[in-house]
Scaffold this motif. Structure first.
Motif, short mmCIF file in Angstrom:
data_model
loop_
_atom_site.label_atom_id
_atom_site.label_comp_id
_atom_site.label_asym_id
_atom_site.label_seq_id
_atom_site.Cartn_x
_atom_site.Cartn_y
_atom_site.Cartn_z
N GLY A 305 0.82 -1.20 0.00
CA GLY A 305 0.00 0.00 0.00
C GLY A 305 0.85 1.26 0.00
O GLY A 305 0.59 2.20 -0.75
N VAL A 306 1.88 1.27 0.84
CA VAL A 306 2.80 2.41 0.87
C VAL A 306 3.61 2.47 -0.42
O VAL A 306 3.81 3.55 -0.99
CB VAL A 306 3.72 2.33 2.10
N TRP A 307 4.08 1.31 -0.89
CA TRP A 307 4.85 1.28 -2.14
C TRP A 307 4.06 1.94 -3.26
O TRP A 307 4.61 2.66 -4.08
CB TRP A 307 5.19 -0.17 -2.51
N HIS A 308 2.75 1.70 -3.29
CA HIS A 308 1.93 2.26 -4.36
C HIS A 308 1.48 3.70 -4.05
O HIS A 308 1.71 4.62 -4.84
CB HIS A 308 0.69 1.38 -4.60
N GLY A 309 0.84 3.92 -2.89
CA GLY A 309 0.22 5.21 -2.59
C GLY A 309 1.21 6.35 -2.42
O GLY A 309 1.01 7.44 -2.97
N VAL A 310 2.27 6.12 -1.66
CA VAL A 310 3.23 7.19 -1.43
C VAL A 310 4.06 7.44 -2.69
O VAL A 310 4.48 8.57 -2.95
CB VAL A 310 4.11 6.89 -0.20
N SER A 311 4.26 6.40 -3.49
CA SER A 311 4.94 6.61 -4.78
C SER A 311 4.10 7.48 -5.70
O SER A 311 4.64 8.30 -6.46
CB SER A 311 5.24 5.26 -5.44
N LEU A 312 2.77 7.32 -5.66
CA LEU A 312 1.89 8.21 -6.43
C LEU A 312 2.04 9.65 -5.97
O LEU A 312 2.12 10.57 -6.79
CB LEU A 312 0.42 7.79 -6.26
N MET A 313 2.07 9.85 -4.65
CA MET A 313 2.24 11.20 -4.12
C MET A 313 3.58 11.78 -4.54
O MET A 313 3.68 12.95 -4.91
CB MET A 313 2.12 11.17 -2.59
N PHE A 314 4.63 10.97 -4.49
CA PHE A 314 5.96 11.46 -4.87
C PHE A 314 5.99 11.80 -6.36
O PHE A 314 6.59 12.82 -6.75
CB PHE A 314 7.02 10.40 -4.55
#
Length: 439
Positions: A305-314
């Motif tokens: 979830g973090v790998w996907h969601g925070v990568s989208l934000m970045f």
């Protein structure tokens, strides 16, 4: 909002009314936000105070619904991403986010990999060690997010949260809860020494940077305008009611299994290994192994979830800076709409910035797995993590009461009270977190 079937800005069709078949981003944020450490903190609260703090879990659920709804409402009402909203508040938000996302991601990567490896080691004690399994889980998470888009990601997260839900509820039923005492716990009571545990229950479980990612997942689902507002609100409520059930179930386990027996758990993720041992002694190896499978689903869902969601934000962060440097109309409606549309189309999932941050989350943190005491980074992680939630609550309060948001979708009295209360709560928790650090 009108219940029509006109096309949305993402090319999707707006629903006539909210429906369960649209649910998705909420499941993702629930699965990501509840980590193994959160479950241990809830277990410890239950083991120390029994059912007394059940009311705090319910309030925490309402607080998270308000925060995530605000993030989703910003994306749908303005057609702008959350980072673009932060950028409009001043350059300080860009500096803060850049520093935070780099340092936090470095340390969180190692934490997530280690947490996902712990139950595997317990399930297969004769296999490779913790570090090997941790690296493997990180690489699997990297490959999965790298080669799949949001639709597949959502389906896998739904399966993982299903496993989590079945296991946690099963264990709670297995320990035979005291129904009368659990209902009595809904009355607001603060036992001696319970204040910090109470604040932690209200503010901690499900409260991470992934709450900010919720609006990005809403866009990735294809919801990009106000025609999806009712659906988003239903989706969000499902997410945090599910989270609330997790919290209540783990409080029951702590109260019934640990409180009466005065069994203490190790703090952090390893506390769930302790609980697995207790479950095996009381209910046999099958229940213990089932619990470990649920532990893995909890940890690995947070990882991907973090790998996907925070990568989208970045990726959005990098794209906004690129537009600004290129002198485009990044602050105007065209650039804003493009940002949300790119998330909806999957363009950001294919971007170099998205994949670069995936690599950052995976490979540099592996070095931390081989350090016995990464003390300085752990301190930095604790401080930055403590500061993010008040930043999110208070900036949403600012954005949604300003002219940046169309008048129809600005905060009402209830939203303002909830966001202001959440901001104050997270400031108190932040101060306490900083005070508890070993300076």
């Amino acid at each position: 909002m009108t219940d029509t079937t006109e096309e949305s800005t993402a090319g999707s069709v707006g629903p006539r009314k909210p429906s369960w078949r649209y649910i998705g981003p909420g499941i993702v944020v629930a699965a990501t936000g509840v980590g193994a450490g959160d479950l241990v903190a809830t277990l410890i609260a239950g083991s120390k105070f029994g059912y007394t703090l059940m009311w705090a879990a319910v309030i925490g659920c309402v607080v998270k619904i308000s925060l995530a709804e605000a993030a989703g409402r910003w994306h749908l009402a303005t057609g702008r991403t959350l980072f673009d909203g932060w950028r409009s508040l001043g350059r300080w938000t860009t500096v803060y986010f850049a520093f935070y996302v780099v340092v936090w991601g470095f340390v969180y990567g190692a934490t997530a990999m280690s947490s996902s490896a712990l139950p595997i080691v317990a399930l297969f004690p004769g296999g490779p060690g913790l570090k090997t399994w941790a690296v493997l889980t990180g690489l699997v998470g990297l490959a999965f997010v790298w080669f799949n888009r949001y639709a597949v990601f959502e389906k896998v997260m739904t399966v993982l949260i299903g496993v989590m839900f079945v296991v946690v509820v099963y264990v709670a039923i297995r320990v035979a809860p005291d129904i009368g005492a659990s209902f009595a716990g809904l009355a607001p009571v603060l036992p001696d020494g319970s204040l910090l545990y109470t604040l932690g229950l209200i503010g901690g479980v499900g409260g991470t940077i992934t709450m900010a990612a919720y609006g990005y997942w809403v866009n990735a689902k294809g919801w990009t305008d106000t025609r999806w507002m009712k659906v988003m609100r239903l989706d969000n409520r499902v997410a945090y009611i599910t989270t609330g059930i997790f919290v209540v179930a783990m409080l029951i386990v702590g109260a019934e299994l640990l409180h009466a027996s005065e069994i203490a758990l190790t703090k952090g993720d390893r506390g769930l290994i302790d609980l697995g041992t207790v479950l095996e002694d009381r209910y046999g190896a099958v229940t213990a192994k089932l619990f470990l499978v649920g532990f893995f689903a909890t940890s690995f869902s947070s990882l991907i979830g973090v790998w996907h969601g925070v990568s989208l934000m970045f990726a959005d962060f990098v794209e906004q800076l690129r537009r600004e440097r290129a002198g485009s109309a990044a602050g105007g409606e065209g650039a804003d709409g493009a940002a949300a549309a790119e998330v909806a189309s999957g363009a950001k999932e294919r971007s170099a910035a998205f994949r670069g941050y995936l690599l950052w989350l995976t490979f540099p943190p592996i070095s931390l797995l081989f350090l016995d005491q990464p003390f300085g980074l752990v301190v930095a992680y604790g401080v930055l993590g403590a500061f993010f939630m008040p930043f999110l609550a208070l900036t949403l309060l600012w954005l949604l009461n300003s002219s940046r948001t169309p008048a129809e979708w600005r905060n009402g009295i209830v939203s303002n009270v909830m966001l202001a209360g959440a901001g104050l709560l997270f400031v108190v928790l932040c101060v306490q977190q900083v005070r508890d650090l070993p300076w």
